[in-house]
Motif scaffolding. Structure first.
Motif, PDB file in Angstrom:
ATOM      1  N   LEU A   1       1.039  -1.605   0.056  1.00 33.85           N
ATOM      2  CA  LEU A   1       0.343   0.226   0.371  1.00 33.85           C
ATOM      3  C   LEU A   1       0.762   1.429   0.140  1.00 33.85           C
ATOM      4  O   LEU A   1       1.550   1.254   0.685  1.00 33.85           O
ATOM      5  N   SER A   2       0.869   2.311  -0.842  1.00 34.61           N
ATOM      6  CA  SER A   2       1.173   3.360  -0.839  1.00 34.61           C
ATOM      7  C   SER A   2       0.596   4.240   0.705  1.00 34.61           C
ATOM      8  O   SER A   2      -0.370   3.875   1.230  1.00 34.61           O
ATOM      9  N   PRO A   3       1.769   5.688   1.098  1.00 37.30           N
ATOM     10  CA  PRO A   3       1.494   6.426   2.264  1.00 37.30           C
ATOM     11  C   PRO A   3      -0.247   6.529   2.710  1.00 37.30           C
ATOM     12  O   PRO A   3      -0.331   6.161   3.475  1.00 37.30           O
ATOM     13  N   ILE A   4      -0.787   6.982   1.154  1.00 37.43           N
ATOM     14  CA  ILE A   4      -1.928   7.520   1.429  1.00 37.43           C
ATOM     15  C   ILE A   4      -3.094   5.861   1.667  1.00 37.43           C
ATOM     16  O   ILE A   4      -3.837   6.064   2.127  1.00 37.43           O
ATOM     17  N   ASP A   5      -2.949   4.416   0.933  1.00 36.69           N
ATOM     18  CA  ASP A   5      -4.362   4.075   1.041  1.00 36.69           C
ATOM     19  C   ASP A   5      -3.821   3.112   2.588  1.00 36.69           C
ATOM     20  O   ASP A   5      -4.597   3.473   2.993  1.00 36.69           O
ATOM     21  N   ARG A   6      -2.683   3.102   3.112  1.00 39.52           N
ATOM     22  CA  ARG A   6      -2.679   2.463   4.509  1.00 39.52           C
ATOM     23  C   ARG A   6      -3.284   3.396   5.242  1.00 39.52           C
ATOM     24  O   ARG A   6      -3.992   3.295   6.547  1.00 39.52           O
ATOM     25  N   ALA A   7      -2.958   4.746   5.150  1.00 43.94           N
ATOM     26  CA  ALA A   7      -3.663   6.043   5.856  1.00 43.94           C
ATOM     27  C   ALA A   7      -4.735   5.333   5.721  1.00 43.94           C
ATOM     28  O   ALA A   7      -5.902   5.682   7.050  1.00 43.94           O
ATOM     29  N   LYS A   8      -5.763   5.251   4.544  1.00 42.25           N
ATOM     30  CA  LYS A   8      -7.246   4.947   4.948  1.00 42.25           C
ATOM     31  C   LYS A   8      -7.915   4.141   5.213  1.00 42.25           C
ATOM     32  O   LYS A   8      -8.581   3.644   5.995  1.00 42.25           O
ATOM     33  N   PHE A   9      -6.794   3.031   5.340  1.00 38.89           N
ATOM     34  CA  PHE A   9      -7.252   1.289   5.444  1.00 38.89           C
ATOM     35  C   PHE A   9      -6.984   1.208   6.931  1.00 38.89           C
ATOM     36  O   PHE A   9      -7.951   0.848   7.526  1.00 38.89           O
ATOM     37  N   VAL A  10      -6.057   1.950   7.820  1.00 46.30           N
ATOM     38  CA  VAL A  10      -6.123   1.775   9.032  1.00 46.30           C
ATOM     39  C   VAL A  10      -6.995   2.718  10.289  1.00 46.30           C
ATOM     40  O   VAL A  10      -7.861   2.499  10.769  1.00 46.30           O
ATOM     41  N   ALA A  11      -7.769   3.959   9.174  1.00 41.88           N
ATOM     42  CA  ALA A  11      -8.935   4.679  10.251  1.00 41.88           C
ATOM     43  C   ALA A  11      -9.832   3.908   9.558  1.00 41.88           C
ATOM     44  O   ALA A  11     -10.720   4.112  10.186  1.00 41.88           O
ATOM     45  N   ALA A  12     -10.233   3.268   8.513  1.00 37.93           N
ATOM     46  CA  ALA A  12     -11.717   2.145   8.090  1.00 37.93           C
ATOM     47  C   ALA A  12     -11.795   1.588   8.702  1.00 37.93           C
ATOM     48  O   ALA A  12     -12.871   0.669   9.314  1.00 37.93           O
ATOM     49  N   LYS A  13     -10.339   0.333   9.765  1.00 40.95           N
ATOM     50  CA  LYS A  13      -9.885  -0.480  10.374  1.00 40.95           C
ATOM     51  C   LYS A  13     -10.294  -0.554  11.333  1.00 40.95           C
ATOM     52  O   LYS A  13     -10.935  -1.098  12.490  1.00 40.95           O
ATOM     53  N   ARG A  14      -9.800   0.836  12.408  1.00 41.19           N
ATOM     54  CA  ARG A  14      -9.730   1.255  13.518  1.00 41.19           C
ATOM     55  C   ARG A  14     -11.782   1.366  13.691  1.00 41.19           C
ATOM     56  O   ARG A  14     -12.886   1.116  14.333  1.00 41.19           O
ATOM     57  N   ALA A  15     -12.204   2.342  12.586  1.00 42.83           N
ATOM     58  CA  ALA A  15     -13.774   2.861  12.839  1.00 42.83           C
ATOM     59  C   ALA A  15     -15.348   1.112  13.212  1.00 42.83           C
ATOM     60  O   ALA A  15     -15.845   1.515  13.078  1.00 42.83           O
ATOM     61  N   VAL A  16     -14.596   0.416  12.484  1.00 41.73           N
ATOM     62  CA  VAL A  16     -15.739  -0.377  11.899  1.00 41.73           C
ATOM     63  C   VAL A  16     -15.649  -1.911  13.517  1.00 41.73           C
ATOM     64  O   VAL A  16     -16.985  -2.504  14.052  1.00 41.73           O
ATOM     65  N   GLU A  17     -14.581  -0.740  14.398  1.00 38.25           N
ATOM     66  CA  GLU A  17     -14.297  -1.460  15.575  1.00 38.25           C
ATOM     67  C   GLU A  17     -15.735  -0.857  16.220  1.00 38.25           C
ATOM     68  O   GLU A  17     -16.251  -1.447  17.022  1.00 38.25           O
ATOM     69  N   TYR A  18     -16.326  -0.203  16.283  1.00 39.36           N
ATOM     70  CA  TYR A  18     -17.903   0.872  16.988  1.00 39.36           C
ATOM     71  C   TYR A  18     -18.949  -0.429  16.671  1.00 39.36           C
ATOM     72  O   TYR A  18     -19.727  -0.232  16.932  1.00 39.36           O
ATOM     73  N   VAL A  19     -18.554  -1.052  15.291  1.00 37.55           N
ATOM     74  CA  VAL A  19     -19.815  -1.653  14.431  1.00 37.55           C
ATOM     75  C   VAL A  19     -19.749  -3.246  15.245  1.00 37.55           C
ATOM     76  O   VAL A  19     -19.171  -3.862  15.734  1.00 37.55           O
ATOM     77  N   GLU A  20     -21.542  -3.165  15.867  1.00 37.74           N
ATOM     78  CA  GLU A  20     -21.753  -4.366  16.835  1.00 37.74           C
ATOM     79  C   GLU A  20     -22.291  -5.290  16.359  1.00 37.74           C
ATOM     80  O   GLU A  20     -23.589  -4.547  15.360  1.00 37.74           O
ATOM     81  N   ASP A  21     -22.781  -6.793  17.055  1.00 39.76           N
ATOM     82  CA  ASP A  21     -24.089  -7.336  16.412  1.00 39.76           C
ATOM     83  C   ASP A  21     -25.897  -6.789  16.844  1.00 39.76           C
ATOM     84  O   ASP A  21     -25.733  -6.297  17.865  1.00 39.76           O
ATOM     85  N   GLY A  22     -25.988  -7.147  15.266  1.00 45.07           N
ATOM     86  CA  GLY A  22     -27.372  -6.578  15.883  1.00 45.07           C
ATOM     87  C   GLY A  22     -27.199  -4.583  15.060  1.00 45.07           C
ATOM     88  O   GLY A  22     -28.984  -4.162  15.343  1.00 45.07           O
ATOM     89  N   MET A  23     -26.671  -3.986  15.112  1.00 44.69           N
ATOM     90  CA  MET A  23     -26.566  -2.755  14.589  1.00 44.69           C
ATOM     91  C   MET A  23     -27.220  -2.590  13.343  1.00 44.69           C
ATOM     92  O   MET A  23     -27.099  -3.232  12.600  1.00 44.69           O
ATOM     93  N   ARG A  24     -27.779  -1.174  13.346  1.00 47.87           N
ATOM     94  CA  ARG A  24     -27.987  -0.790  11.698  1.00 47.87           C
ATOM     95  C   ARG A  24     -26.743   0.569  11.254  1.00 47.87           C
ATOM     96  O   ARG A  24     -27.210   1.429  12.399  1.00 47.87           O
TER      97      ARG A  24
END
Length: 262
Positions: free
Chosen positions: A5-28
């Protein structure tokens, strides 16, 4: 694969990966549109596939819905979901108040409807999207096709009396034809350079006949997760006033992510 990954793609990826930690079972969950949001949808698809995460997504565009279905994320309409626990989306700009400019991908109307129908909005971005004052990125304004040139003239006339540095507007094009949104409208891009009072500008623009919605997201974002090329993230919570710095374990992803890399 993440080593490529380029630095910019890695930055986008890690932000996205951290964000999905907020998603829990049953959520909309509202699913944003754009290159950074695409990483997020793929990360959610990986969680559905590998960890059995069970949630329902509401897409903010046709292309996000298509991507979600490709990676196994179940999609319903906002009318079916009625209200959302969380929306995760990208931004074209954000300031220290977590006010945003969105709509570079052309989905600002559905993005704003979905975000405001959520208990919480998380924005994922890289550090290049942070600005002292909004406006360097052209502000998208979705307008009706009918009488669009009149609407454009009214917008330009209105900008004269507002606290902005630039007053040039342009109709967004898709090659030789006007760009058409998912709702069948046009988009004006306002080249303002600096917006002195985003709240006032948003209110005034939406009073102009022919304007459907503008790309200023004021008092909607709760958390911004800023990704960096070294795999670290900064999590800013506007409600608690906290700023946290973390390192995301990027690991080695598989070909689930291959088509995102430009």
């Amino acid at each position: 694969m993440t080593a490529d990954l380029s630095p910019i793609d890695r930055a986008k990826f890690v932000a996205a990966k951290r964000a999905v930690e907020y998603v829990e079972d049953g959520m909309r969950v509202g699913l944003g549109t754009g290159s950074t949001a695409a990483w997020m949808v793929k990360c959610l698809g990986e969680l559905v596939r590998d960890e059995g995460l069970k949630f329902t997504g509401v897409a903010t565009s046709k292309r996000t819905a298509e991507l979600a279905q490709q990676v196994g994320v179940p999609i319903v309409t906002l009318d079916e979901a009625r209200w959302l626990d969380l929306t995760i989306d990208g931004a074209d700009e954000y300031d220290h108040n977590l006010h945003l400019i969105k709509g570079g991908g052309g989905a600002l109307l559905q993005e704003k409807i979905v975000a405001t129908a959520s208990d919480q909005m998380i924005v994922i971005a890289d550090i290049s999207k942070q600005v002292e004052a909004l406006g360097a990125f052209p502000l998208p304004v979705e307008i009706l096709k009918f009488g669009w040139q009149t609407t454009k003239a009214l917008v330009e006339e209105t900008l004269v009396s507002l606290d902005v540095l630039g007053q040039t507007t342009s109709l967004r094009m898709n090659r030789d034809e006007p760009y058409i949104t998912d709702e069948g409208n046009y988009i004006l891009d306002l080249h303002l350079r600096r917006i002195g009072n985003p709240r006032q500008l948003s209110l005034v623009l939406n009073q102009i006949p022919g304007v459907v919605e503008n790309g200023l997201f004021i008092d909607i974002c709760d958390i911004v997760i800023i990704g960096n090329g070294d795999g670290s993230v900064e999590v800013r919570d506007i409600n608690s006033g906290t700023v946290e710095h973390e390192q995301v374990d990027v690991g080695e992803t598989d070909n689930l992510f291959a088509d995102i890399i430009d």
